[in-house]
Every structure is written in C-alpha cells, then in structure tokens.
Design a protein around this motif. Structure first.
Motif, mmCIF file in Angstrom:
data_model
loop_
_atom_site.group_PDB
_atom_site.id
_atom_site.type_symbol
_atom_site.label_atom_id
_atom_site.label_comp_id
_atom_site.label_asym_id
_atom_site.label_seq_id
_atom_site.Cartn_x
_atom_site.Cartn_y
_atom_site.Cartn_z
ATOM 1 N N ILE A 43 0.824 -1.207 0.000
ATOM 2 C CA ILE A 43 0.000 0.000 0.000
ATOM 3 C C ILE A 43 0.860 1.259 0.000
ATOM 4 C CG2 ILE A 43 -0.244 0.294 2.504
ATOM 5 C CD1 ILE A 43 -3.274 0.824 1.955
ATOM 6 N N ASN A 44 2.123 1.136 0.377
ATOM 7 C CA ASN A 44 3.000 2.310 0.311
ATOM 8 C C ASN A 44 3.971 2.224 -0.866
ATOM 9 O OD1 ASN A 44 4.579 0.289 1.430
ATOM 10 N ND2 ASN A 44 5.501 1.593 3.008
ATOM 11 N N SER A 45 3.530 1.511 -1.908
ATOM 12 C CA SER A 45 4.247 1.490 -3.177
ATOM 13 C C SER A 45 3.385 2.184 -4.223
ATOM 14 C CB SER A 45 4.521 0.041 -3.621
ATOM 15 O OG SER A 45 4.835 -0.011 -5.006
ATOM 16 N N ASP A 46 3.884 3.275 -4.777
ATOM 17 C CA ASP A 46 3.118 3.986 -5.803
ATOM 18 C C ASP A 46 2.881 3.100 -7.030
ATOM 19 O OD1 ASP A 46 3.030 6.299 -4.244
ATOM 20 O OD2 ASP A 46 4.943 7.029 -5.046
ATOM 21 N N THR A 47 3.840 2.261 -7.334
ATOM 22 C CA THR A 47 3.693 1.342 -8.464
ATOM 23 C C THR A 47 2.553 0.368 -8.233
ATOM 24 O OG1 THR A 47 6.053 1.475 -8.998
ATOM 25 C CG2 THR A 47 4.855 -0.446 -9.813
ATOM 26 N N ASP A 48 2.516 -0.237 -7.047
ATOM 27 C CA ASP A 48 1.464 -1.211 -6.739
ATOM 28 C C ASP A 48 0.098 -0.549 -6.640
ATOM 29 O OD1 ASP A 48 3.249 -3.256 -6.783
ATOM 30 O OD2 ASP A 48 3.248 -3.660 -4.631
ATOM 31 N N ASN A 49 0.051 0.664 -6.093
ATOM 32 C CA ASN A 49 -1.234 1.361 -5.988
ATOM 33 C C ASN A 49 -1.789 1.716 -7.364
ATOM 34 O OD1 ASN A 49 -1.420 1.246 -3.215
ATOM 35 N ND2 ASN A 49 -0.462 3.251 -2.887
ATOM 36 N N LEU A 50 -0.909 2.127 -8.261
ATOM 37 C CA LEU A 50 -1.353 2.433 -9.623
ATOM 38 C C LEU A 50 -1.891 1.167 -10.298
ATOM 39 C CD1 LEU A 50 -1.467 4.717 -11.768
ATOM 40 C CD2 LEU A 50 0.780 3.922 -12.559
ATOM 41 N N LEU A 51 -1.198 0.060 -10.086
ATOM 42 C CA LEU A 51 -1.633 -1.208 -10.645
ATOM 43 C C LEU A 51 -2.963 -1.640 -10.034
ATOM 44 C CD1 LEU A 51 -0.694 -3.456 -12.590
ATOM 45 C CD2 LEU A 51 0.465 -4.534 -10.656
ATOM 46 N N PHE A 52 -3.089 -1.461 -8.735
ATOM 47 C CA PHE A 52 -4.317 -1.836 -8.019
ATOM 48 C C PHE A 52 -5.507 -1.040 -8.549
ATOM 49 C CE2 PHE A 52 -7.396 -1.811 -4.616
ATOM 50 C CZ PHE A 52 -7.279 -3.038 -3.982
ATOM 51 N N ASP A 53 -5.334 0.255 -8.705
ATOM 52 C CA ASP A 53 -6.448 1.119 -9.123
ATOM 53 C C ASP A 53 -6.806 0.955 -10.595
ATOM 54 O OD1 ASP A 53 -6.598 2.133 -6.545
ATOM 55 O OD2 ASP A 53 -5.257 3.815 -6.978
ATOM 56 N N ASN A 54 -5.803 0.808 -11.434
ATOM 57 C CA ASN A 54 -6.056 0.742 -12.875
ATOM 58 C C ASN A 54 -6.497 -0.640 -13.348
ATOM 59 O OD1 ASN A 54 -5.350 3.409 -13.053
ATOM 60 N ND2 ASN A 54 -3.330 3.045 -13.944
ATOM 61 N N ASN A 55 -6.247 -1.661 -12.523
ATOM 62 C CA ASN A 55 -6.567 -3.030 -12.929
ATOM 63 C C ASN A 55 -7.409 -3.743 -11.880
ATOM 64 O OD1 ASN A 55 -4.560 -3.477 -15.427
ATOM 65 N ND2 ASN A 55 -3.476 -2.340 -13.826
ATOM 66 N N PHE A 56 -8.254 -2.978 -11.182
ATOM 67 C CA PHE A 56 -8.990 -3.534 -10.046
ATOM 68 C C PHE A 56 -9.808 -4.764 -10.440
ATOM 69 C CE2 PHE A 56 -12.783 -3.874 -7.409
ATOM 70 C CZ PHE A 56 -12.230 -3.948 -6.152
ATOM 71 N N ASN A 57 -10.588 -4.661 -11.503
ATOM 72 C CA ASN A 57 -11.446 -5.785 -11.901
ATOM 73 C C ASN A 57 -10.614 -7.000 -12.305
ATOM 74 O OD1 ASN A 57 -13.823 -4.343 -11.460
ATOM 75 N ND2 ASN A 57 -13.851 -3.523 -13.542
ATOM 76 N N ASP A 58 -9.484 -6.767 -12.962
ATOM 77 C CA ASP A 58 -8.612 -7.876 -13.355
ATOM 78 C C ASP A 58 -7.996 -8.543 -12.123
ATOM 79 O OD1 ASP A 58 -9.113 -7.414 -16.023
ATOM 80 O OD2 ASP A 58 -7.338 -6.148 -16.301
ATOM 81 N N ILE A 59 -7.702 -7.750 -11.096
ATOM 82 C CA ILE A 59 -7.130 -8.295 -9.861
ATOM 83 C C ILE A 59 -8.152 -9.176 -9.154
ATOM 84 C CG2 ILE A 59 -6.326 -7.675 -7.540
ATOM 85 C CD1 ILE A 59 -5.050 -5.170 -8.905
ATOM 86 N N ALA A 60 -9.386 -8.700 -9.059
ATOM 87 C CA ALA A 60 -10.445 -9.507 -8.442
ATOM 88 C C ALA A 60 -10.629 -10.807 -9.214
ATOM 89 C CB ALA A 60 -11.747 -8.714 -8.396
#
Length: 255
Positions: free
Chosen positions: A147-164
C-alpha cells in the motif's frame, strides 16, 4: 454439493491496517473482497464474509466465525507495507505451512496476480498468524501489493477488476471448477514412511478409529492414505475429520 469459502477483508472499523497518504488498507481489502465474492458466487461457490461493512473483529473472532460456519476454505485479503515508502513492491501469499491444498491455492493465486502485472514474491509459511493457525480448514492470506508502493497502488487502481478476477481464478483453478471430475480423484495422506513397520502401525490406528485407511506402497515410501474421492469437497471433509482427530494431513490428487 458446491464448495464453500469464507472471504475475509483484512482489518476494519477502528483498525485501518496500513495507511499511506490517506489511503487505508481496510478500504482496499473490503472493496476487493466484495468483488471477488461476486465472481465466486457466479461460479456456484457458496461465499460467506467476515465483514461486508467497516467494522472491526479480532483475527481470533474471524477464525472462529469460519470454524462455526463449517466452510471448506478461508481466504483473507490484505495489502502489504514496508518500513520506507516505495521500498518494495509485489504480491505474496501466506499459509500455515508449505503443504497441501492451501499451498497449491496460494501458488495459483500468486501466479494469476503475476499475469496482471504484480511482481510475484512467492508463498511463505506463517504459522504464528491467528487466521492461519486457528482456522480448521485450508486457509490463505493474500497480500495484494504494497500500500506504500506507488507502483502497486497504480496497478491496483487501474486493474482492479482484473485483480479480483485473478484471485477468483486462482481459487477456482485450485478447486478444478468446471473440470471433468471423473478424470481426477483425491486422497488424504496422513504419513509417509521408509520403514513399513511405522506405516502399518499408523494404518491399524486409523482403521480402529473407523477411517478408511490403506497403504500405497507404489513408490519409494509407504504412504498411509485415507479414502479415494471423486470430488475435492469430499476429500476436504475427510481432511477436516482427520485434523480434528489430531493427524497431520495433505490432500493429494491422482489421475
């Protein structure tokens, strides 16, 4: 009979979990758990939740809820954190020990998340975690990026449905949902011995307790196994019985 799973959104209520630039772990985990649950339900999995709102329960309470519900699997969703921002990135999954179907599920989830773009940090044993130690069913804790990685947060937000979808696919792949079940069967292994005397001793002990046990001596070891099940759900039920009786277990698949 459909498989059942309890999904746990890490933290909640008065416990925000890890926090970074106002972002709280408890919010990310709840949103993700609800999305995963919807996908699993659409694939005929019975889904229960430790929480669906912003409330707090101790890890022990969550483990007891899963035990009382009698679900087949427990999956807890979290987000990782490091001492310094942007120090690490990637996903990792935690299990009680590196064996059995829980380990397979953790590996499958990580592999699916890697296809989304996360660095795969592997599966680690964490026997001290309450939700892994006190649950009676196979349990996996997934750290979905830092959660304190800007890279991971960008990935989390931009690919939320794919992550689920990736996490759900990792679970479904493990359960072989949609596979032809008559091509696969399952046994619960209780021990493997070089010395046949020890194997026979355990065999007799299990038979006296009315477990359908036998010895598979087709390999290098005498493997004491119980049952021969056409569905994973049946094997999981027997595994839980054996665990309650105090035996270490591993589910093995056969073709």
């Amino acid at each position: 009979m459909p498989y059942s799973i309890m999904l746990d959104a890490g933290h909640g209520g008065s416990d925000p979990g890890a926090v970074y630039n106002g972002r709280q772990e408890k919010d990310d985990t709840l949103r993700l758990v609800l999305a995963i649950g919807e996908i699993l339900q659409n694939n005929d999995i019975d889904v229960e939740y430790t929480r669906t709102t912003d409330v707090y329960e101790t890890p022990y309470q969550k483990a007891m809820e899963a035990n009382e519900a009698g679900v087949d699997f427990f999956v807890s969703i979290h987000r990782n954190s490091s001492p310094m921002p942007n120090q690490y990135s990637g996903v990792e999954s935690l299990v009680y020990d590196l064996s059995g179907i829980k380990y397979e599920m953790a590996q499958n989830i990580n592999a699916q998340l890697e296809t989304v773009g996360f660095v795969n940090l592997g599966v680690k044993a964490r026997p001290n975690l309450v939700v892994l130690r006190r649950t009676r069913m196979p349990a996996v804790l997934v750290e979905v990026g830092f959660i304190n990685s800007d890279t991971d947060n960008l990935l989390f937000d931009n690919n939320f449905n794919d992550i689920a979808q990736a996490i759900a696919d990792g679970i479904l792949d493990t359960l072989n949902v949609g596979a032809v079940e008559d091509e696969m069967h399952y046994r619960v292994q209780v021990g493997a011995f070089r010395n046949s005397t020890y194997a026979n001793r355990l065999l007799q002990e299990l038979i006296e307790m009315d477990f359908p046990a036998y010895i598979d001596d087709s390999g290098q070891y005498d493997r004491v196994q119980v049952g021969d099940y056409m569905t994973l759900a049946e094997a999981v039920q027997m595994e839980q019985r054996l665990k309650r009786a105090g035996y270490p277990t591993v589910i093995v698949s056969m073709t």
